[in-house]
Design a protein around this motif. Structure first.
Motif, PDB file in Angstrom:
ATOM      1  N   THR A  20       3.542  -5.309   6.560  1.00 16.74           N
ATOM      2  CA  THR A  20       2.112  -5.390   6.266  1.00 16.74           C
ATOM      3  C   THR A  20       1.677  -4.078   5.634  1.00 16.74           C
ATOM      4  OG1 THR A  20       1.437  -4.440   8.385  1.00 16.74           O
ATOM      5  CG2 THR A  20       1.744  -6.855   8.304  1.00 16.74           C
ATOM      6  N   LEU A  21       0.461  -4.053   5.155  1.00 18.97           N
ATOM      7  CA  LEU A  21      -0.099  -2.835   4.577  1.00 18.97           C
ATOM      8  C   LEU A  21      -0.129  -1.718   5.618  1.00 18.97           C
ATOM      9  CD1 LEU A  21      -1.236  -2.049   1.833  1.00 18.97           C
ATOM     10  CD2 LEU A  21      -3.490  -2.682   2.655  1.00 18.97           C
ATOM     11  N   THR A  22      -0.496  -2.068   6.839  1.00 18.07           N
ATOM     12  CA  THR A  22      -0.525  -1.088   7.929  1.00 18.07           C
ATOM     13  C   THR A  22       0.878  -0.562   8.221  1.00 18.07           C
ATOM     14  OG1 THR A  22      -2.447  -2.186   8.895  1.00 18.07           O
ATOM     15  CG2 THR A  22      -1.207  -0.718  10.341  1.00 18.07           C
ATOM     16  N   ASP A  23       1.883  -1.444   8.225  1.00 18.54           N
ATOM     17  CA  ASP A  23       3.271  -1.023   8.449  1.00 18.54           C
ATOM     18  C   ASP A  23       3.691   0.010   7.409  1.00 18.54           C
ATOM     19  OD1 ASP A  23       3.528  -2.875  10.550  1.00 18.54           O
ATOM     20  OD2 ASP A  23       4.390  -4.414   9.228  1.00 18.54           O
ATOM     21  N   ASN A  36       0.166  19.501  11.802  1.00 21.17           N
ATOM     22  CA  ASN A  36       0.068  18.237  12.521  1.00 21.17           C
ATOM     23  C   ASN A  36       0.490  17.117  11.585  1.00 21.17           C
ATOM     24  OD1 ASN A  36      -1.076  19.401  14.878  1.00 21.17           O
ATOM     25  ND2 ASN A  36      -3.049  19.485  13.859  1.00 21.17           N
ATOM     26  N   GLN A  37       1.298  16.212  12.090  1.00 17.77           N
ATOM     27  CA  GLN A  37       1.732  15.087  11.274  1.00 17.77           C
ATOM     28  C   GLN A  37       0.798  13.915  11.485  1.00 17.77           C
ATOM     29  OE1 GLN A  37       5.867  14.307  12.077  1.00 17.77           O
ATOM     30  NE2 GLN A  37       6.494  15.810  10.566  1.00 17.77           N
ATOM     31  N   ARG A  38       0.467  13.251  10.393  1.00 14.19           N
ATOM     32  CA  ARG A  38      -0.402  12.082  10.471  1.00 14.19           C
ATOM     33  C   ARG A  38       0.011  11.086   9.408  1.00 14.19           C
ATOM     34  NH1 ARG A  38      -4.041  12.430   6.348  1.00 14.19           N
ATOM     35  NH2 ARG A  38      -4.316  14.456   5.418  1.00 14.19           N
ATOM     36  N   THR A  39      -0.278   9.834   9.657  1.00 15.35           N
ATOM     37  CA  THR A  39       0.018   8.796   8.669  1.00 15.35           C
ATOM     38  C   THR A  39      -1.219   8.577   7.817  1.00 15.35           C
ATOM     39  OG1 THR A  39      -0.637   7.042  10.195  1.00 15.35           O
ATOM     40  CG2 THR A  39       1.697   7.646  10.158  1.00 15.35           C
ATOM     41  N   ILE A  40      -1.045   7.940   6.680  1.00 15.65           N
ATOM     42  CA  ILE A  40      -2.192   7.632   5.845  1.00 15.65           C
ATOM     43  C   ILE A  40      -2.838   6.341   6.359  1.00 15.65           C
ATOM     44  CG2 ILE A  40      -1.224   8.817   3.844  1.00 15.65           C
ATOM     45  CD1 ILE A  40      -0.621   6.093   2.641  1.00 15.65           C
ATOM     46  N   THR A  41      -4.066   6.107   5.959  1.00 12.44           N
ATOM     47  CA  THR A  41      -4.780   4.925   6.438  1.00 12.44           C
ATOM     48  C   THR A  41      -4.420   3.695   5.616  1.00 12.44           C
ATOM     49  OG1 THR A  41      -6.682   5.242   4.981  1.00 12.44           O
ATOM     50  CG2 THR A  41      -6.739   6.367   7.135  1.00 12.44           C
ATOM     51  N   LYS A  42      -4.725   2.554   6.175  1.00 13.31           N
ATOM     52  CA  LYS A  42      -4.518   1.281   5.482  1.00 13.31           C
ATOM     53  C   LYS A  42      -5.336   1.249   4.193  1.00 13.31           C
ATOM     54  CE  LYS A  42      -5.274  -3.648   6.210  1.00 13.31           C
ATOM     55  NZ  LYS A  42      -5.726  -4.672   7.160  1.00 13.31           N
ATOM     56  N   ALA A  43      -6.569   1.761   4.235  1.00 14.15           N
ATOM     57  CA  ALA A  43      -7.446   1.786   3.050  1.00 14.15           C
ATOM     58  C   ALA A  43      -6.860   2.666   1.947  1.00 14.15           C
ATOM     59  CB  ALA A  43      -8.841   2.263   3.430  1.00 14.15           C
ATOM     60  N   THR A  44      -6.325   3.822   2.336  1.00 14.36           N
ATOM     61  CA  THR A  44      -5.695   4.718   1.355  1.00 14.36           C
ATOM     62  C   THR A  44      -4.486   4.042   0.722  1.00 14.36           C
ATOM     63  OG1 THR A  44      -6.455   6.684   2.533  1.00 14.36           O
ATOM     64  CG2 THR A  44      -4.584   6.970   1.042  1.00 14.36           C
ATOM     65  N   MET A  45      -3.678   3.380   1.549  1.00 12.15           N
ATOM     66  CA  MET A  45      -2.501   2.683   1.030  1.00 12.15           C
ATOM     67  C   MET A  45      -2.918   1.584   0.066  1.00 12.15           C
ATOM     68  SD  MET A  45       0.685   2.315   0.654  1.00 12.15           S
ATOM     69  CE  MET A  45       1.282   3.505   1.807  1.00 12.15           C
ATOM     70  N   SER A  47      -5.603   1.426  -1.810  1.00 10.33           N
ATOM     71  CA  SER A  47      -6.062   1.980  -3.086  1.00 10.33           C
ATOM     72  C   SER A  47      -4.902   2.505  -3.921  1.00 10.33           C
ATOM     73  CB  SER A  47      -7.110   3.075  -2.864  1.00 10.33           C
ATOM     74  OG  SER A  47      -6.542   4.196  -2.240  1.00 10.33           O
ATOM     75  N   ARG A  48      -3.856   3.010  -3.257  1.00 10.18           N
ATOM     76  CA  ARG A  48      -2.676   3.475  -3.995  1.00 10.18           C
ATOM     77  C   ARG A  48      -1.938   2.307  -4.641  1.00 10.18           C
ATOM     78  NH1 ARG A  48       0.154   8.112  -0.271  1.00 10.18           N
ATOM     79  NH2 ARG A  48      -1.603   9.550  -0.348  1.00 10.18           N
ATOM     80  N   ILE A  49      -1.821   1.221  -3.915  1.00 13.96           N
ATOM     81  CA  ILE A  49      -1.092   0.068  -4.427  1.00 13.96           C
ATOM     82  C   ILE A  49      -1.863  -0.633  -5.539  1.00 13.96           C
ATOM     83  CG2 ILE A  49      -0.294  -2.261  -3.833  1.00 13.96           C
ATOM     84  CD1 ILE A  49       0.488  -1.143  -1.092  1.00 13.96           C
ATOM     85  N   ASN A  50      -3.149  -0.791  -5.367  1.00 14.13           N
ATOM     86  CA  ASN A  50      -3.951  -1.568  -6.316  1.00 14.13           C
ATOM     87  C   ASN A  50      -4.550  -0.740  -7.445  1.00 14.13           C
ATOM     88  OD1 ASN A  50      -3.632  -4.092  -4.954  1.00 14.13           O
ATOM     89  ND2 ASN A  50      -4.960  -3.273  -3.370  1.00 14.13           N
TER      90      ASN A  50
END
Length: 112
Positions: A20-23, A36-45, A47-50
């Protein structure tokens, strides 16, 4: 077939791998200024894909998907299959920033 803003195969590869997009977003880890390590958000992902992802974003996405960056781009036959009236662009332009010195790096690839 649903019309995409770009012809990248990211969504297709995600579907093939059952992600999924979240995955996918959770597989991209960033380190902030405080280490600090952090993942990107679903919204950011999304916008990168589309949108129009940078070269560094494409490398991150390809790595998270476990594929070569070239696999994110459709083959010439797929361009013709996806939309008979749309021609494949003769040139791809990509821009990113060097993580060491901050210089802008531009690259273009011409189809022959």
């Amino acid at each position: 077939m649903e019309r995409k803003r770009n012809n990248l195969r990211i969504a297709e590869i995600m579907q093939e791998k059952g992600l999924t997009l979240t995955d996918l977003a959770n597989k991209i880890v960033r380190t902030d200024k405080d280490n600090n390590q952090r993942t990107i958000t679903k919204a950011t992902m999304s916008s990168r894909i589309n949108g129009n992802p940078s070269l560094s974003n494409l490398y991150e996405i390809a790595d998270a998907l476990g594929v070569k960056i070239t696999e994110l781009f459709p083959e010439e036959d797929q361009w013709q299959e996806s939309d008979k009236t749309q021609k494949a662009p003769s040139e791809f332009k990509i821009q990113t920033v060097c993580p060491s010195c901050g210089a802008k790096i531009s690259a273009s690839i011409k189809a022959e």
